[in-house]
Design an enzyme around this catalytic site. Structure first.
Site, PDB file in Angstrom:
ATOM      1  N   SER A 156       0.824  -1.212   0.000  1.00 25.09           N
ATOM      2  CA  SER A 156       0.000   0.000   0.000  1.00 25.09           C
ATOM      3  C   SER A 156       0.858   1.264   0.000  1.00 25.09           C
ATOM      4  O   SER A 156       2.017   1.251   0.410  1.00 25.09           O
ATOM      5  CB  SER A 156      -0.919   0.018   1.221  1.00 25.09           C
ATOM      6  OG  SER A 156      -1.651  -1.177   1.309  1.00 25.09           O
TER       7      SER A 156
HETATM    8  N1  SAH Z   1      -0.471  -5.077   4.025  1.00 25.19           N
HETATM    9  C1  SAH Z   1       0.218  -5.372   2.807  1.00 25.19           C
HETATM   10  C2  SAH Z   1      -0.611  -4.974   1.604  1.00 25.19           C
HETATM   11  C3  SAH Z   1      -0.960  -6.171   0.860  1.00 25.19           C
HETATM   12  S1  SAH Z   1      -2.178  -6.044  -0.415  1.00 25.19           S
HETATM   13  C4  SAH Z   1       1.609  -4.748   2.772  1.00 25.19           C
HETATM   14  O1  SAH Z   1       1.947  -3.970   3.675  1.00 25.19           O
HETATM   15  O2  SAH Z   1       2.387  -5.071   1.864  1.00 25.19           O
HETATM   16  C5  SAH Z   1      -3.411  -7.106   0.246  1.00 25.19           C
HETATM   17  C6  SAH Z   1      -3.039  -8.537   0.476  1.00 25.19           C
HETATM   18  O3  SAH Z   1      -4.200  -9.198   0.942  1.00 25.19           O
HETATM   19  C7  SAH Z   1      -2.574  -9.305  -0.767  1.00 25.19           C
HETATM   20  O4  SAH Z   1      -1.311  -9.835  -0.545  1.00 25.19           O
HETATM   21  C8  SAH Z   1      -3.642 -10.407  -0.901  1.00 25.19           C
HETATM   22  O5  SAH Z   1      -3.117 -11.625  -1.371  1.00 25.19           O
HETATM   23  C9  SAH Z   1      -4.158 -10.520   0.515  1.00 25.19           C
HETATM   24  N2  SAH Z   1      -5.494 -11.103   0.657  1.00 25.19           N
HETATM   25  C10 SAH Z   1      -6.576 -10.931  -0.148  1.00 25.19           C
HETATM   26  N3  SAH Z   1      -7.629 -11.624   0.336  1.00 25.19           N
HETATM   27  C11 SAH Z   1      -7.202 -12.237   1.469  1.00 25.19           C
HETATM   28  C12 SAH Z   1      -7.821 -13.107   2.415  1.00 25.19           C
HETATM   29  N4  SAH Z   1      -9.093 -13.511   2.295  1.00 25.19           N
HETATM   30  N5  SAH Z   1      -7.082 -13.547   3.457  1.00 25.19           N
HETATM   31  C13 SAH Z   1      -5.770 -13.190   3.602  1.00 25.19           C
HETATM   32  N6  SAH Z   1      -5.142 -12.382   2.733  1.00 25.19           N
HETATM   33  C14 SAH Z   1      -5.839 -11.907   1.683  1.00 25.19           C
END
Ligand code: SAH
Length: 231
Positions: free
Chosen positions: A82
């Site tokens: 993000s």
């Molecule tokens: N917090 C992260 C941002 C990641 S983007 C950072 O600091 O880099 C969101 C993430 O959520 C992605 O990696 C995606 O694979 C994950 N995601 C999506 N649906 C999900 C679910 N149901 N359970 C766990 N992770 C999930």
């Protein structure tokens, strides 16, 4: 052969303690000042964490030069780390405290988990894409975070064995607030979650539980990657 071992140990220590490239230090300072503090984030613990976690260690090599840019960046598997401001804003809004245990859904690169881990006692973070989850776990261990646990699973169900949590941060956009997460939020706890249709503009929501009552507040329009479900 004690002597060479000692030299190797000393060399490894030197590498670990080596100062970072000053370019990254100044870009990170500028990021905190112009993208985060300038837009109204004031919580000292959040600002300190954003200033100390080396964001460039959480992005793929190809994105190194852009690590401190004012935008999300691709981290592979169609996912993103993000935008720095959003990470800071969501961290501040849950009012993190030293004694808190926080659940994050969407580990991704592990960056937000590291920011939270700088502030709170323990971070539980869940990732649905196994490759991303295990890369993030390795990265967080290497960086010395002993208070983060990564679980590779669908975060819809939360982490019931460790709940309830003081705060929950969801970093993927869901169509609605998953009921298991609401259940795992402590009374007096705060959850931040982007709600809305995937690929459209969503609303970042603050969900609070007080005396068993749930209140929701719309915070701002955002665009997150979609919340997925395991098949
Ligand atoms: N917090 C992260 C941002 C990641 S983007 C950072 O600091 O880099 C969101 C993430 O959520 C992605 O990696 C995606 O694979 C994950 N995601 C999506 N649906 C999900 C679910 N149901 N359970 C766990 N992770 C999930």
């Amino acid at each position: 052969m004690k002597f060479p071992c000692f030299i190797l140990g000393a060399a490894l220590l030197l590498i670990a303690a080596a100062p970072e490239n000053p370019l990254y230090t100044s870009r990170r300072e500028a990021m905190v000042r112009s993208q985060i503090a300038a837009r109204g984030v004031t919580d000292p613990a959040t600002l300190r964490a954003m200033g100390s976690v080396k964001r460039h260690l959480f992005v793929p090599e190809a994105a190194l030069a852009d690590a401190y840019d004012d935008r999300p960046l691709p981290i592979g598997y169609g996912q993103t780390i993000s935008q720095p401001y959003i990470v800071a804003y969501t961290t501040e809004i849950i009012r993190p405290r030293k004694d808190h245990r926080v659940l994050e859904i969407g580990t991704g690169s592990g960056y937000q988990a590291a920011i939270l881990a700088e502030i709170v006692r323990k971070v539980y973070t869940m990732e649905i894409i196994p490759e991303l989850g295990s890369e993030a776990r390795k990265r967080l261990i290497k960086l010395g975070y002993r208070n983060v646990e990564v679980r590779i699973a669908d975060g819809y169900e939360g982490w019931p064995e460790e709940g309830p949590f003081d705060a929950i941060v969801v970093t993927a956009a869901a169509e609605y607030v998953p009921p298991p997460l609401l259940k795992q939020l402590k009374d007096g706890g705060r959850m931040v979650i982007p709600v809305g249709s995937p690929f459209l503009v969503q609303t970042l929501m603050l969900v609070e539980k007080k005396g068993g009552q749930i209140t929701t507040t719309q915070l701002m329009p955002v665009r997150f990657v979609p919340f997925r479900r395991s098949p």
